[in-house]
Design a protein around this motif. Structure first.
Motif, PDB file in Angstrom:
ATOM      1  N   ARG A 103       1.611  -2.678  -8.582  1.00 22.17           N
ATOM      2  CA  ARG A 103       1.999  -3.226  -7.269  1.00 22.17           C
ATOM      3  C   ARG A 103       2.112  -4.752  -7.299  1.00 22.17           C
ATOM      4  O   ARG A 103       2.765  -5.340  -6.451  1.00 22.17           O
ATOM      5  CB  ARG A 103       0.983  -2.810  -6.187  1.00 22.17           C
ATOM      6  CG  ARG A 103       0.902  -1.298  -5.948  1.00 22.17           C
ATOM      7  CD  ARG A 103       2.194  -0.717  -5.373  1.00 22.17           C
ATOM      8  NE  ARG A 103       2.239   0.725  -5.532  1.00 22.17           N
ATOM      9  CZ  ARG A 103       2.068   1.603  -4.542  1.00 22.17           C
ATOM     10  NH1 ARG A 103       1.832   1.179  -3.311  1.00 22.17           N
ATOM     11  NH2 ARG A 103       2.138   2.898  -4.782  1.00 22.17           N
ATOM     12  N   ALA A 104       1.460  -5.372  -8.263  1.00 22.51           N
ATOM     13  CA  ALA A 104       1.558  -6.828  -8.370  1.00 22.51           C
ATOM     14  C   ALA A 104       2.976  -7.286  -8.633  1.00 22.51           C
ATOM     15  O   ALA A 104       3.341  -8.434  -8.320  1.00 22.51           O
ATOM     16  CB  ALA A 104       0.649  -7.319  -9.503  1.00 22.51           C
ATOM     17  N   PHE A 105       3.813  -6.398  -9.149  1.00 22.26           N
ATOM     18  CA  PHE A 105       5.188  -6.770  -9.508  1.00 22.26           C
ATOM     19  C   PHE A 105       6.209  -6.244  -8.508  1.00 22.26           C
ATOM     20  O   PHE A 105       7.412  -6.317  -8.751  1.00 22.26           O
ATOM     21  CB  PHE A 105       5.503  -6.273 -10.918  1.00 22.26           C
ATOM     22  CG  PHE A 105       4.602  -6.863 -11.951  1.00 22.26           C
ATOM     23  CD1 PHE A 105       4.834  -8.136 -12.442  1.00 22.26           C
ATOM     24  CD2 PHE A 105       3.500  -6.158 -12.430  1.00 22.26           C
ATOM     25  CE1 PHE A 105       3.993  -8.697 -13.398  1.00 22.26           C
ATOM     26  CE2 PHE A 105       2.650  -6.713 -13.372  1.00 22.26           C
ATOM     27  CZ  PHE A 105       2.893  -7.989 -13.858  1.00 22.26           C
ATOM     28  N   TRP A 106       5.711  -5.704  -7.363  1.00 20.77           N
ATOM     29  CA  TRP A 106       6.642  -5.239  -6.334  1.00 20.77           C
ATOM     30  C   TRP A 106       7.230  -6.417  -5.591  1.00 20.77           C
ATOM     31  O   TRP A 106       6.589  -7.412  -5.344  1.00 20.77           O
ATOM     32  CB  TRP A 106       5.886  -4.331  -5.359  1.00 20.77           C
ATOM     33  CG  TRP A 106       5.695  -2.931  -5.882  1.00 20.77           C
ATOM     34  CD1 TRP A 106       5.487  -2.562  -7.179  1.00 20.77           C
ATOM     35  CD2 TRP A 106       5.657  -1.719  -5.126  1.00 20.77           C
ATOM     36  NE1 TRP A 106       5.320  -1.213  -7.264  1.00 20.77           N
ATOM     37  CE2 TRP A 106       5.418  -0.659  -6.019  1.00 20.77           C
ATOM     38  CE3 TRP A 106       5.783  -1.434  -3.763  1.00 20.77           C
ATOM     39  CZ2 TRP A 106       5.312   0.659  -5.604  1.00 20.77           C
ATOM     40  CZ3 TRP A 106       5.678  -0.130  -3.358  1.00 20.77           C
ATOM     41  CH2 TRP A 106       5.464   0.921  -4.272  1.00 20.77           C
ATOM     42  N   ALA A 111       0.802  -1.226   0.000  1.00 24.94           N
ATOM     43  CA  ALA A 111       0.000   0.000   0.000  1.00 24.94           C
ATOM     44  C   ALA A 111       0.832   1.273   0.000  1.00 24.94           C
ATOM     45  O   ALA A 111       0.395   2.310  -0.523  1.00 24.94           O
ATOM     46  CB  ALA A 111      -0.936   0.008   1.207  1.00 24.94           C
ATOM     47  N   LEU A 112       2.024   1.232   0.600  1.00 26.70           N
ATOM     48  CA  LEU A 112       2.862   2.431   0.689  1.00 26.70           C
ATOM     49  C   LEU A 112       3.998   2.362  -0.331  1.00 26.70           C
ATOM     50  O   LEU A 112       4.554   1.289  -0.573  1.00 26.70           O
ATOM     51  CB  LEU A 112       3.454   2.561   2.093  1.00 26.70           C
ATOM     52  CG  LEU A 112       2.476   2.869   3.223  1.00 26.70           C
ATOM     53  CD1 LEU A 112       3.212   2.962   4.547  1.00 26.70           C
ATOM     54  CD2 LEU A 112       1.706   4.168   2.962  1.00 26.70           C
ATOM     55  N   PRO A 113       4.350   3.521  -0.886  1.00 27.40           N
ATOM     56  CA  PRO A 113       3.663   4.800  -0.729  1.00 27.40           C
ATOM     57  C   PRO A 113       2.354   4.823  -1.517  1.00 27.40           C
ATOM     58  O   PRO A 113       2.197   4.065  -2.472  1.00 27.40           O
ATOM     59  CB  PRO A 113       4.659   5.807  -1.299  1.00 27.40           C
ATOM     60  CG  PRO A 113       5.395   5.021  -2.348  1.00 27.40           C
ATOM     61  CD  PRO A 113       5.529   3.632  -1.784  1.00 27.40           C
ATOM     62  N   PHE A 114       1.420   5.696  -1.109  1.00 25.73           N
ATOM     63  CA  PHE A 114       0.197   5.855  -1.884  1.00 25.73           C
ATOM     64  C   PHE A 114       0.544   6.376  -3.278  1.00 25.73           C
ATOM     65  O   PHE A 114       1.530   7.116  -3.438  1.00 25.73           O
ATOM     66  CB  PHE A 114      -0.734   6.877  -1.219  1.00 25.73           C
ATOM     67  CG  PHE A 114      -1.347   6.439   0.079  1.00 25.73           C
ATOM     68  CD1 PHE A 114      -1.239   5.141   0.555  1.00 25.73           C
ATOM     69  CD2 PHE A 114      -2.064   7.351   0.845  1.00 25.73           C
ATOM     70  CE1 PHE A 114      -1.815   4.748   1.747  1.00 25.73           C
ATOM     71  CE2 PHE A 114      -2.648   6.975   2.036  1.00 25.73           C
ATOM     72  CZ  PHE A 114      -2.527   5.674   2.497  1.00 25.73           C
ATOM     73  N   PRO A 115      -0.244   6.027  -4.281  1.00 26.76           N
ATOM     74  CA  PRO A 115      -0.094   6.689  -5.579  1.00 26.76           C
ATOM     75  C   PRO A 115      -0.113   8.205  -5.400  1.00 26.76           C
ATOM     76  O   PRO A 115      -0.896   8.729  -4.586  1.00 26.76           O
ATOM     77  CB  PRO A 115      -1.307   6.191  -6.373  1.00 26.76           C
ATOM     78  CG  PRO A 115      -1.574   4.826  -5.783  1.00 26.76           C
ATOM     79  CD  PRO A 115      -1.290   4.980  -4.317  1.00 26.76           C
ATOM     80  N   HIS A 116       0.734   8.926  -6.101  1.00 27.63           N
ATOM     81  CA  HIS A 116       1.018  10.317  -5.754  1.00 27.63           C
ATOM     82  C   HIS A 116      -0.135  11.274  -5.998  1.00 27.63           C
ATOM     83  O   HIS A 116      -0.241  12.303  -5.328  1.00 27.63           O
ATOM     84  CB  HIS A 116       2.257  10.802  -6.513  1.00 27.63           C
ATOM     85  CG  HIS A 116       2.031  11.005  -7.979  1.00 27.63           C
ATOM     86  ND1 HIS A 116       2.095   9.986  -8.906  1.00 27.63           N
ATOM     87  CD2 HIS A 116       1.728  12.136  -8.678  1.00 27.63           C
ATOM     88  CE1 HIS A 116       1.858  10.455 -10.109  1.00 27.63           C
ATOM     89  NE2 HIS A 116       1.619  11.744 -10.010  1.00 27.63           N
ATOM     90  N   ASN A 117      -1.019  10.975  -6.945  1.00 30.87           N
ATOM     91  CA  ASN A 117      -2.140  11.894  -7.233  1.00 30.87           C
ATOM     92  C   ASN A 117      -3.295  11.586  -6.288  1.00 30.87           C
ATOM     93  O   ASN A 117      -4.117  10.712  -6.558  1.00 30.87           O
ATOM     94  CB  ASN A 117      -2.575  11.761  -8.690  1.00 30.87           C
ATOM     95  CG  ASN A 117      -3.561  12.852  -9.087  1.00 30.87           C
ATOM     96  OD1 ASN A 117      -4.230  13.443  -8.246  1.00 30.87           O
ATOM     97  ND2 ASN A 117      -3.650  13.120 -10.381  1.00 30.87           N
ATOM     98  N   ALA A 154      -5.898  -4.481  -0.162  1.00 29.34           N
ATOM     99  CA  ALA A 154      -6.188  -5.644   0.686  1.00 29.34           C
ATOM    100  C   ALA A 154      -6.968  -6.709  -0.076  1.00 29.34           C
ATOM    101  O   ALA A 154      -6.669  -7.906   0.027  1.00 29.34           O
ATOM    102  CB  ALA A 154      -6.956  -5.199   1.926  1.00 29.34           C
ATOM    103  N   LYS A 155      -7.974  -6.302  -0.830  1.00 27.95           N
ATOM    104  CA  LYS A 155      -8.788  -7.258  -1.581  1.00 27.95           C
ATOM    105  C   LYS A 155      -8.004  -7.914  -2.723  1.00 27.95           C
ATOM    106  O   LYS A 155      -8.278  -9.049  -3.107  1.00 27.95           O
ATOM    107  CB  LYS A 155     -10.032  -6.560  -2.152  1.00 27.95           C
ATOM    108  CG  LYS A 155     -11.076  -6.182  -1.110  1.00 27.95           C
ATOM    109  CD  LYS A 155     -11.856  -7.393  -0.615  1.00 27.95           C
ATOM    110  CE  LYS A 155     -12.933  -7.793  -1.592  1.00 27.95           C
ATOM    111  NZ  LYS A 155     -13.775  -8.908  -1.067  1.00 27.95           N
ATOM    112  N   THR A 156      -7.016  -7.192  -3.262  1.00 19.26           N
ATOM    113  CA  THR A 156      -6.249  -7.699  -4.392  1.00 19.26           C
ATOM    114  C   THR A 156      -5.157  -8.673  -3.961  1.00 19.26           C
ATOM    115  O   THR A 156      -4.969  -9.729  -4.587  1.00 19.26           O
ATOM    116  CB  THR A 156      -5.602  -6.533  -5.172  1.00 19.26           C
ATOM    117  OG1 THR A 156      -6.621  -5.625  -5.597  1.00 19.26           O
ATOM    118  CG2 THR A 156      -4.843  -7.046  -6.388  1.00 19.26           C
ATOM    119  N   PHE A 157      -4.449  -8.321  -2.883  1.00 19.09           N
ATOM    120  CA  PHE A 157      -3.226  -9.059  -2.554  1.00 19.09           C
ATOM    121  C   PHE A 157      -3.277  -9.827  -1.231  1.00 19.09           C
ATOM    122  O   PHE A 157      -2.373 -10.613  -0.952  1.00 19.09           O
ATOM    123  CB  PHE A 157      -2.046  -8.091  -2.504  1.00 19.09           C
ATOM    124  CG  PHE A 157      -1.828  -7.327  -3.773  1.00 19.09           C
ATOM    125  CD1 PHE A 157      -1.369  -7.972  -4.914  1.00 19.09           C
ATOM    126  CD2 PHE A 157      -2.082  -5.963  -3.839  1.00 19.09           C
ATOM    127  CE1 PHE A 157      -1.159  -7.281  -6.092  1.00 19.09           C
ATOM    128  CE2 PHE A 157      -1.879  -5.257  -5.012  1.00 19.09           C
ATOM    129  CZ  PHE A 157      -1.422  -5.915  -6.152  1.00 19.09           C
TER     130      PHE A 157
END
Length: 235
Positions: A232-235, A161-167, A181-184
């Protein structure tokens, strides 16, 4: 250890009552992280006057707004279990105990709330019924209807979740955390009303009310979130 994260801004009228409703459910080893966005109404004077040992104040001095302020609080939190709270609501007795029991078997919990006015008079017995909250993943992409102040989760959620998307105009903290949370992770939605969610003229968010944004903006908002979830799936 529990960290309760609160983003404050000119919340002197209600913050004391809210903090008392929270602190009585915590141990002395837990923390309440107050991230203040430059309050000018004596909010921090009220906070410090309570003398609660769990309170830790951090000052948010850049990129003002409630989304970045909550992100600042989350970055400062040190607990293994994190609760989000608004400055003007009230926690119901047993909230922490109930959530901790659920987090033994999942990573993220979001509950329902009673909706009240500034005098704690009931507006609606269920926030989720009032705003027709959807339990499905797709339903929350189309129309998000859960409250950040009803969320708690394991620290592991922050890895994605961190950092939040900047916009932050295209990504509110509660919507983003729920979708991450629901995705990962394993996320649970419960019907328990664990807070009194206070609506008044000073609220900084629309609290689930119908969006006044254009269709083009709403489409852009959703595509922005989906794009960042994919990354984020590839982090």
């Amino acid at each position: 250890m529990i960290s309760v994260c609160i983003a404050t801004y000119n919340g002197a009228a209600y913050i004391g009552e809210q903090l008392r409703s929270i602190a009585c459910q915590l141990s002395a080893d837990d923390e309440i992280v107050i991230s203040d966005d430059g309050s000018t109404d004596g909010t921090l004077d009220v906070v410090t006057s309570l003398g609660l040992p769990q309170i830790r104040i951090v000052h948010h001095t850049t990129d003002h707004g409630y989304v970045s302020n909550f992100e600042h609080a989350l970055k400062a939190a040190t607990g293994d279990i994190i609760f989000l709270a608004d400055q003007d609501d009230l926690w119901m007795p047993g909230k922490v105990e109930r959530c901790l029991s659920l987090l033994e078997h999942c990573d993220f919990v979001v509950s329902d709330a009673r909706v009240v006015n500034f005098d704690e008079e009931e507006i609606a017995p269920s926030f989720c019924r009032l705003y027709h909250s959807s339990r499905s993943y797709l339903g929350n992409i189309i129309r998000f209807r859960y409250l950040g102040c009803c969320m708690c989760f394991r620290r592991t959620i922050l890895a994605k979740a961190l950092p939040f998307p900047h916009n932050h105009k295209l990504c509110t903290h509660d919507n983003w955390l729920f979708l991450v949370a629901k995705t990962f992770y394993k996320a649970v939605i419960i019907d328990d009303k664990l807070i009194k969610y206070r609506r008044h003229e000073g609220n900084t968010s629309n609290g689930g009310a119908k969006s006044v944004n254009s269709t083009a903006f709403q489409l852009k908002y959703r595509l922005y979130l989906i794009g960042h979830l994919f990354r984020r799936a590839f982090w």
